[in-house]
Scaffold this motif. Structure first.
Motif, short mmCIF file in Angstrom:
data_model
loop_
_atom_site.label_atom_id
_atom_site.label_comp_id
_atom_site.label_asym_id
_atom_site.label_seq_id
_atom_site.Cartn_x
_atom_site.Cartn_y
_atom_site.Cartn_z
N LYS A 31 0.83 -1.11 -0.04
CA LYS A 31 0.09 0.11 -0.08
C LYS A 31 0.80 1.32 -0.03
O LYS A 31 0.37 2.24 0.27
N ASP A 32 2.25 1.12 -0.26
CA ASP A 32 3.05 2.24 -0.22
C ASP A 32 3.14 2.86 1.01
O ASP A 32 3.63 3.87 1.35
N VAL A 33 2.78 2.19 2.23
CA VAL A 33 2.90 2.58 3.49
C VAL A 33 3.87 1.79 4.33
O VAL A 33 3.73 0.80 4.28
N TYR A 34 4.92 2.74 4.92
CA TYR A 34 6.04 1.70 5.66
C TYR A 34 5.86 2.11 7.06
O TYR A 34 5.41 2.84 7.41
N PRO A 35 6.83 1.13 8.03
CA PRO A 35 6.71 1.53 9.23
C PRO A 35 6.97 3.15 9.67
O PRO A 35 7.90 3.81 9.01
N GLY A 36 6.31 3.61 10.69
CA GLY A 36 6.34 5.01 11.15
C GLY A 36 5.66 5.75 10.68
O GLY A 36 5.18 7.03 11.12
N GLN A 37 5.28 5.62 9.24
CA GLN A 37 4.17 6.50 8.58
C GLN A 37 2.76 6.51 9.00
O GLN A 37 2.28 7.58 8.80
N LEU A 104 -6.70 4.71 4.54
CA LEU A 104 -7.91 3.58 4.59
C LEU A 104 -7.29 2.24 4.65
O LEU A 104 -7.58 1.28 5.46
N GLY A 105 -6.12 1.94 3.78
CA GLY A 105 -5.38 0.78 4.03
C GLY A 105 -4.76 0.45 5.33
O GLY A 105 -4.63 -0.70 5.74
N VAL A 106 -4.22 1.33 5.81
CA VAL A 106 -3.57 1.09 7.22
C VAL A 106 -4.76 0.92 8.18
O VAL A 106 -4.67 -0.20 8.84
#
Length: 150
Positions: A31-37, A104-106
């Motif tokens: 989802k192009d989201v990484y830890p911390g984001q 939303l993915g998170v």
């Protein structure tokens, strides 16, 4: 030796936390989201257009760490920085449409993780577990380890 044979609560807690973290990271990577984001996306969804200084304080990270994080998130299109309209020295951060999709993915991922982690828990067990985690947090937050580090 299987996980059921681990006697140390500390080791078991560490293994569960690591497995949880690795699973979340794996699920979010597409989802192009990484830890911390995720916390940064949440902070902007709650109050868009915060200054970098405000975001660093909200997230309890250094401004330098935030700058690196924002650079990565800009490259993937999750956020954008714009100069403040009244003070050009201040940079304001805004969540993009892609950032909202990422959030939303998170949220979906975190819901799935919660359902998975607590699938066999009763409501009462969840309440007790939450209370115990809060107590652990409080214990660590108030512990004085300074004399051990020196």
């Amino acid at each position: 030796m299987g996980i059921q044979h681990i006697q140390s609560l500390e080791l078991l807690f560490h293994k569960v936390a690591k497995l949880h973290s690795n699973t979340v990271h794996s699920l979010l990577s597409g989802k192009d989201v990484y830890p911390g984001q995720p916390p940064l996306l949440r902070a902007l969804a709650e109050r868009d257009g915060q200054s970098q200084k405000e975001l660093a304080e909200t997230m309890q990270i250094t401004p330098a760490t935030l700058t690196v994080m924002l650079g990565r998130m800009e490259k993937t299109g999750l956020v954008e920085r714009k100069p403040d309209v009244t003070d050009q020295r201040i940079s304001r951060v805004y969540i993009t449409a892609k950032g909202h999709q990422g959030l939303l993915g998170v949220n979906e991922t975190m819901q799935l993780m919660e359902e998975t982690c607590f699938a066999m828990f009763t409501t009462e067990e969840k309440i007790i577990f939450r209370r115990l985690l809060l107590q652990m947090y409080d214990n660590l937050n108030h512990a004085d380890f300074k004399h051990l580090v020196d």
